[in-house]
Design an enzyme around this catalytic site. Sequence first.
Site, PDB file in Angstrom:
ATOM      1  N   MET A  17       6.980  -0.152   6.311  1.00  0.00           N
ATOM      2  CA  MET A  17       7.190  -1.350   7.130  1.00  0.00           C
ATOM      3  C   MET A  17       7.629  -1.010   8.541  1.00  0.00           C
ATOM      4  O   MET A  17       7.207  -1.658   9.500  1.00  0.00           O
ATOM      5  CB  MET A  17       8.255  -2.236   6.491  1.00  0.00           C
ATOM      6  CG  MET A  17       7.760  -2.916   5.246  1.00  0.00           C
ATOM      7  SD  MET A  17       9.038  -4.021   4.646  1.00  0.00           S
ATOM      8  CE  MET A  17       9.300  -3.349   3.044  1.00  0.00           C
ATOM      9  N   ASP A  36      13.287   8.198  13.044  1.00  0.00           N
ATOM     10  CA  ASP A  36      13.153   8.436  11.592  1.00  0.00           C
ATOM     11  C   ASP A  36      13.728   9.812  11.279  1.00  0.00           C
ATOM     12  O   ASP A  36      13.675  10.715  12.113  1.00  0.00           O
ATOM     13  CB  ASP A  36      11.678   8.390  11.169  1.00  0.00           C
ATOM     14  CG  ASP A  36      11.501   8.088   9.681  1.00  0.00           C
ATOM     15  OD1 ASP A  36      10.981   7.002   9.346  1.00  0.00           O
ATOM     16  OD2 ASP A  36      11.882   8.936   8.845  1.00  0.00           O
ATOM     17  N   ASP A  62      18.956  10.595  11.882  1.00  0.00           N
ATOM     18  CA  ASP A  62      19.553  10.207  10.606  1.00  0.00           C
ATOM     19  C   ASP A  62      20.431   8.991  10.892  1.00  0.00           C
ATOM     20  O   ASP A  62      21.474   9.114  11.556  1.00  0.00           O
ATOM     21  CB  ASP A  62      20.383  11.364  10.041  1.00  0.00           C
ATOM     22  CG  ASP A  62      21.102  10.977   8.751  1.00  0.00           C
ATOM     23  OD1 ASP A  62      21.002   9.805   8.330  1.00  0.00           O
ATOM     24  OD2 ASP A  62      21.766  11.853   8.163  1.00  0.00           O
ATOM     25  N   VAL A  63      20.027   7.844  10.395  1.00  0.00           N
ATOM     26  CA  VAL A  63      20.734   6.594  10.737  1.00  0.00           C
ATOM     27  C   VAL A  63      22.168   6.546  10.210  1.00  0.00           C
ATOM     28  O   VAL A  63      22.948   5.688  10.617  1.00  0.00           O
ATOM     29  CB  VAL A  63      19.979   5.330  10.241  1.00  0.00           C
ATOM     30  CG1 VAL A  63      18.728   5.088  11.069  1.00  0.00           C
ATOM     31  CG2 VAL A  63      19.680   5.398   8.750  1.00  0.00           C
ATOM     32  N   ASN A  89      15.691  -0.852  10.169  1.00  0.00           N
ATOM     33  CA  ASN A  89      14.757  -0.905   9.045  1.00  0.00           C
ATOM     34  C   ASN A  89      14.909   0.251   8.057  1.00  0.00           C
ATOM     35  O   ASN A  89      14.575   0.115   6.888  1.00  0.00           O
ATOM     36  CB  ASN A  89      13.328  -0.929   9.612  1.00  0.00           C
ATOM     37  CG  ASN A  89      12.289  -0.538   8.581  1.00  0.00           C
ATOM     38  OD1 ASN A  89      11.841  -1.365   7.783  1.00  0.00           O
ATOM     39  ND2 ASN A  89      11.906   0.739   8.559  1.00  0.00           N
ATOM     40  N   TYR A 154      22.031  -0.257  -4.486  1.00  0.00           N
ATOM     41  CA  TYR A 154      21.013  -0.784  -3.565  1.00  0.00           C
ATOM     42  C   TYR A 154      21.291  -2.263  -3.279  1.00  0.00           C
ATOM     43  O   TYR A 154      21.292  -2.709  -2.122  1.00  0.00           O
ATOM     44  CB  TYR A 154      19.619  -0.590  -4.170  1.00  0.00           C
ATOM     45  CG  TYR A 154      18.484  -0.993  -3.253  1.00  0.00           C
ATOM     46  CD1 TYR A 154      18.075  -0.145  -2.226  1.00  0.00           C
ATOM     47  CD2 TYR A 154      17.838  -2.221  -3.397  1.00  0.00           C
ATOM     48  CE1 TYR A 154      17.039  -0.512  -1.370  1.00  0.00           C
ATOM     49  CE2 TYR A 154      16.805  -2.588  -2.547  1.00  0.00           C
ATOM     50  CZ  TYR A 154      16.406  -1.731  -1.541  1.00  0.00           C
ATOM     51  OH  TYR A 154      15.378  -2.092  -0.689  1.00  0.00           O
ATOM     52  N   LYS A 158      22.254  -3.960   0.333  1.00  0.00           N
ATOM     53  CA  LYS A 158      21.405  -4.972   0.970  1.00  0.00           C
ATOM     54  C   LYS A 158      22.132  -6.311   1.113  1.00  0.00           C
ATOM     55  O   LYS A 158      21.895  -7.056   2.071  1.00  0.00           O
ATOM     56  CB  LYS A 158      20.103  -5.136   0.182  1.00  0.00           C
ATOM     57  CG  LYS A 158      19.197  -3.894   0.240  1.00  0.00           C
ATOM     58  CD  LYS A 158      18.802  -3.566   1.673  1.00  0.00           C
ATOM     59  CE  LYS A 158      17.767  -2.454   1.756  1.00  0.00           C
ATOM     60  NZ  LYS A 158      17.388  -2.170   3.159  1.00  0.00           N
ATOM     61  N   ILE A 187       6.583  -5.277  -1.599  1.00  0.00           N
ATOM     62  CA  ILE A 187       5.670  -4.954  -0.499  1.00  0.00           C
ATOM     63  C   ILE A 187       5.104  -3.556  -0.735  1.00  0.00           C
ATOM     64  O   ILE A 187       5.869  -2.627  -1.031  1.00  0.00           O
ATOM     65  CB  ILE A 187       6.426  -4.956   0.861  1.00  0.00           C
ATOM     66  CG1 ILE A 187       7.295  -6.214   1.034  1.00  0.00           C
ATOM     67  CG2 ILE A 187       5.440  -4.772   2.020  1.00  0.00           C
ATOM     68  CD1 ILE A 187       6.577  -7.527   1.169  1.00  0.00           C
ATOM     69  N   THR A 189       4.327  -0.107   0.136  1.00  0.00           N
ATOM     70  CA  THR A 189       4.667   0.924   1.132  1.00  0.00           C
ATOM     71  C   THR A 189       4.817   2.218   0.334  1.00  0.00           C
ATOM     72  O   THR A 189       4.868   2.174  -0.908  1.00  0.00           O
ATOM     73  CB  THR A 189       6.022   0.638   1.829  1.00  0.00           C
ATOM     74  OG1 THR A 189       7.076   0.798   0.863  1.00  0.00           O
ATOM     75  CG2 THR A 189       6.093  -0.727   2.460  1.00  0.00           C
TER      76      THR A 189
HETATM   77  P1  NAD Z   1       9.450   3.806   3.294  1.00  0.00           P
HETATM   78  O1  NAD Z   1      10.091   4.790   2.382  1.00  0.00           O
HETATM   79  O2  NAD Z   1       7.985   3.766   3.440  1.00  0.00           O
HETATM   80  O3  NAD Z   1      10.081   3.926   4.751  1.00  0.00           O
HETATM   81  C1  NAD Z   1      11.447   4.155   4.975  1.00  0.00           C
HETATM   82  C2  NAD Z   1      11.580   5.099   6.149  1.00  0.00           C
HETATM   83  O4  NAD Z   1      12.972   5.328   6.365  1.00  0.00           O
HETATM   84  C3  NAD Z   1      10.933   6.477   5.892  1.00  0.00           C
HETATM   85  O5  NAD Z   1      10.100   6.830   6.966  1.00  0.00           O
HETATM   86  C4  NAD Z   1      12.126   7.411   5.760  1.00  0.00           C
HETATM   87  O6  NAD Z   1      11.871   8.724   6.248  1.00  0.00           O
HETATM   88  C5  NAD Z   1      13.162   6.694   6.619  1.00  0.00           C
HETATM   89  N1  NAD Z   1      14.519   7.122   6.273  1.00  0.00           N
HETATM   90  C6  NAD Z   1      15.058   7.360   5.054  1.00  0.00           C
HETATM   91  N2  NAD Z   1      16.325   7.781   5.176  1.00  0.00           N
HETATM   92  C7  NAD Z   1      16.596   7.807   6.503  1.00  0.00           C
HETATM   93  C8  NAD Z   1      17.738   8.159   7.261  1.00  0.00           C
HETATM   94  N3  NAD Z   1      18.859   8.592   6.686  1.00  0.00           N
HETATM   95  N4  NAD Z   1      17.675   8.058   8.605  1.00  0.00           N
HETATM   96  C9  NAD Z   1      16.546   7.636   9.218  1.00  0.00           C
HETATM   97  N5  NAD Z   1      15.425   7.300   8.555  1.00  0.00           N
HETATM   98  C10 NAD Z   1      15.465   7.391   7.210  1.00  0.00           C
HETATM   99  O7  NAD Z   1      10.024   2.396   2.786  1.00  0.00           O
HETATM  100  P2  NAD Z   1       9.706   0.881   3.183  1.00  0.00           P
HETATM  101  O8  NAD Z   1       9.291   0.225   1.942  1.00  0.00           O
HETATM  102  O9  NAD Z   1       8.876   0.764   4.398  1.00  0.00           O
HETATM  103  O10 NAD Z   1      11.204   0.402   3.490  1.00  0.00           O
HETATM  104  C11 NAD Z   1      11.645  -0.080   4.732  1.00  0.00           C
HETATM  105  C12 NAD Z   1      12.874  -0.959   4.503  1.00  0.00           C
HETATM  106  O11 NAD Z   1      12.503  -2.097   3.728  1.00  0.00           O
HETATM  107  C13 NAD Z   1      13.994  -0.274   3.725  1.00  0.00           C
HETATM  108  O12 NAD Z   1      15.244  -0.651   4.274  1.00  0.00           O
HETATM  109  C14 NAD Z   1      13.827  -0.830   2.330  1.00  0.00           C
HETATM  110  O13 NAD Z   1      15.031  -0.811   1.596  1.00  0.00           O
HETATM  111  C15 NAD Z   1      13.366  -2.234   2.620  1.00  0.00           C
HETATM  112  N6  NAD Z   1      12.660  -2.917   1.542  1.00  0.00           N
HETATM  113  C16 NAD Z   1      11.512  -2.420   0.990  1.00  0.00           C
HETATM  114  C17 NAD Z   1      10.829  -3.150   0.006  1.00  0.00           C
HETATM  115  C18 NAD Z   1       9.514  -2.700  -0.608  1.00  0.00           C
HETATM  116  O14 NAD Z   1       9.011  -3.351  -1.521  1.00  0.00           O
HETATM  117  N7  NAD Z   1       8.891  -1.650  -0.143  1.00  0.00           N
HETATM  118  C19 NAD Z   1      11.359  -4.373  -0.427  1.00  0.00           C
HETATM  119  C20 NAD Z   1      12.529  -4.830   0.151  1.00  0.00           C
HETATM  120  C21 NAD Z   1      13.167  -4.116   1.138  1.00  0.00           C
END
Ligand code: NAD
Length: 249
Positions: A17, A36, A62-63, A89, A154, A158, A187, A189
């Site tokens: 996302m 990232d 690293d966030v 994000n 988690y 959130k 979603i 991803t």
């Molecule tokens: P993803 O794993 O594809 O992307 C997450 C990104 O965050 C990755 O590029 C990863 O390298 C980066 N990341 C991880 N740890 C990190 C850190 N310590 N510092 C900086 N970057 C870091 O996942 P996504 O599905 O795109 O998730 C994006 C957001 O959406 C997240 O917060 C996730 O919890 C949330 N989310 C996802 C879903 C889903 O269904 N995919 C649903 C609800 C919420």
Amino acid sequence: NRLKEKVAIVTGAGSGMGLEEAKLLAQEGATVILTDINEDNVMKAASDIQAAGGQAIAYKHDVASEEQWSTIVNEVMSKFGKIDVLVNNAGISLAISMLESTLEQWNRVISINMTSVFLGMKHVIPHMIESKQGSIINISSIAGLTGGSGAGAYTASKGGVRLLSKAAAVDYGKFNIRVNSVHPGFITTPMSEELIQNEQMHQWFLSQTALPRVGEAPEVAQAVLFLASDESSYITGAELAVDGGVTAK
Ligand code: NAD
């Protein structure tokens, strides 16, 4: 262009996302700072955006590190002079129940998913106060709206993001800073791919949604764009579910 001359930071922009959000904000005219922890992915994402005619730079980040937030925000301020939009994000998932998780796992999820949002806002909001405007979008989850099952840390992280967003909205609204949370459902991803490809899980997802399908990352990016843009100028402290109706049920 809905974000002409805006400067936007998107964390976790190397994948999923965050990548779609960064691409869409750049398409709409923003200068996007992609960050990232995965350096290769985020460098490639920024160069793809540049190749498509957008303005983008990338940082390994690293966030969960306050020191890195401080360095990156200072560099962005000296390069671009302002930050209009912050999209928190980045996140990780941990599909284990509260009783199964160790303190170490708990701390890791809380720091990457929630403390990161505190750190990002703490370092960016002072600059938004100076420019008397800003829009912050914090990515929570449907797991931040309901108790769910089997992912205590988690869910807590959130849920914390949801209320921290409202707390910031209340405190900094007087500076014309808006803070909203976005709550994606199921979603597709890299984070969720494996689960969604599992036929049994996929069927369960479909039993939870109102719309009979899972969502796609660009559909979440559209919600983020709306909240980033002036089109949402009177929306703050709100929570926007992008979940195909899961939480409506
Ligand atoms: P993803 O794993 O594809 O992307 C997450 C990104 O965050 C990755 O590029 C990863 O390298 C980066 N990341 C991880 N740890 C990190 C850190 N310590 N510092 C900086 N970057 C870091 O996942 P996504 O599905 O795109 O998730 C994006 C957001 O959406 C997240 O917060 C996730 O919890 C949330 N989310 C996802 C879903 C889903 O269904 N995919 C649903 C609800 C919420």
